[in-house]
Write an enzyme that holds these catalytic residues in place. Sequence first.
Site, PDB file in Angstrom:
ATOM      1  CG  ASN A   8      -1.675   0.977   1.259  1.00  0.00           C
ATOM      2  OD1 ASN A   8      -1.746   2.119   0.553  1.00  0.00           O
ATOM      3  ND2 ASN A   8      -2.882   1.031   2.277  1.00  0.00           N
ATOM      4  NE  ARG A  94      -5.930   1.632  -0.611  1.00  0.00           N
ATOM      5  CZ  ARG A  94      -5.791   2.699   0.082  1.00  0.00           C
ATOM      6  NH1 ARG A  94      -4.663   3.343   0.414  1.00  0.00           N
ATOM      7  NH2 ARG A  94      -6.878   3.552  -0.043  1.00  0.00           N
ATOM      8  CG  HIS A 183     -12.720   3.191   2.282  1.00  0.00           C
ATOM      9  ND1 HIS A 183     -13.344   4.125   2.646  1.00  0.00           N
ATOM     10  CD2 HIS A 183     -11.316   3.631   2.496  1.00  0.00           C
ATOM     11  CE1 HIS A 183     -12.578   5.087   3.438  1.00  0.00           C
ATOM     12  NE2 HIS A 183     -11.537   4.542   3.411  1.00  0.00           N
ATOM     13  NE  ARG A 244      -9.842  12.053   4.009  1.00  0.00           N
ATOM     14  CZ  ARG A 244      -9.801  10.997   3.618  1.00  0.00           C
ATOM     15  NH1 ARG A 244     -10.597  10.270   2.681  1.00  0.00           N
ATOM     16  NH2 ARG A 244      -9.035   9.861   3.992  1.00  0.00           N
ATOM     17  CD  GLU A 387      -8.723  -1.516   3.233  1.00  0.00           C
ATOM     18  OE1 GLU A 387      -8.767  -0.731   2.113  1.00  0.00           O
ATOM     19  OE2 GLU A 387      -8.367  -1.134   4.363  1.00  0.00           O
TER      20      GLU A 387
END
Length: 401
Positions: A8, A94, A183, A244, A387
Amino acid sequence: MSKTMAINAGSSSLKFQIIEMPEETVISKGLVERIGLAEGNLEIKYTDAEGQSQKFTLTEEIADHSRAVELLLSNLLELGIIQDFEEIKGVGHRVVAGGEIYKESTLVNEELIKNVEDLAEFAPLHNPAEAVVMRVFQEKLPHATMAAVFDTSFHTTMPAENYLYSLPYEFYENYSVRKYGAHGTSHQFVAHRAAEIVGKPIEDLRIITCHLGNGASITAVKNGESIDTSMGFTPLAGVTMGTRTGDIDASVIPFIMEKEGISDINEVINIFNKKSGLLGLSGVSSDMRDVEEAAEAGNERAQTALDIFYNRVIKYVGQYVAIMNGVDVVVFTAGIGENSKETREIVMKNFEYMGVKIDSERNNTRDEAIISTDDSTVTVINIPTNEEIAIARDVERLKAN
Ligand code: AMP
């Protein structure tokens, strides 16, 4: 038995896991941070020959991603985690933005890397770094099967009514302005796991997956496909997050620029991405635990931040109940979803009208568990996301093809 690396990569970091497949045993994990800065860090966690957990750390200048991969691989050898590079049979990367091109995980070749570079305008911090890292791994581990696993793939099944913005249609035709979501690997992983848990084919289920971490998104999964998701053109949209804004009226942008004397629009986007959400609202922290603690100690702004977070999650879950004409399973996952029983309880309380009942004893968990009562009309499940395992599984699948 073979080893697969799940990678990642971000603009200045690279996280990894080495997973023994098909057993899915994680034998090492860690990260390289502060790539390109004066003092970079490498951290590798592993279990030594005596079965003891070990943590190796190193601090030195790590000039670029190429050096980061080199340093990581050479230390894996030195620590005896691998004896030979040949042992690593697969690498899964990823990738944040796959645009409309990549509807599923895909083997890495030159064309794919070029496409990932071209898609950088949709993920300027991530895609360029990911492309570089794929090239470096290709060079260092040419024998390994290499796959790109896109955050956006799972959402490519969304219908136009959910992915199009109400903008002039030419913006979509000319510039591909639309909702892509994010996601995807996590939503897909937990949705499939949820179907296994309830023992029904995913094709027969309406599932709402709530990935609530520092970044947070909610997805409506109907018949096994993502039909809508809360993140948008970029991961800025949707629910309130750690730093965010989530959804906001775009007219705020010129207004704030004028009031604050900001001339560069990127500065406002930076505020929306990095200084807003739980952090901006509470003034305390972007971390849910800190905000919960402050609220408990009587900090009103922290309490308001929590209330807004819950409220946005509730509204998205409600929207998705509406567009699927009901829901069979709701899943909570990621840092907040998996760990905050308060969040799960407060959110689901708003769906009591539909016959949703949370069992507070079952809900007192951080592990995989059904947290609704047996007579609840909707099954609510806590599922830790993974993940990396999802990435490693995709590499295995592509290797077998
Ligand atoms: P993630 O991005 O999935 O790693 O999630 C990070 C978020 O999970 C942060 O906001 C953490 O505060 C939150 N989190 C982790 N543990 C807990 C906990 N025990 N209670 C509430 N939030 C938590």
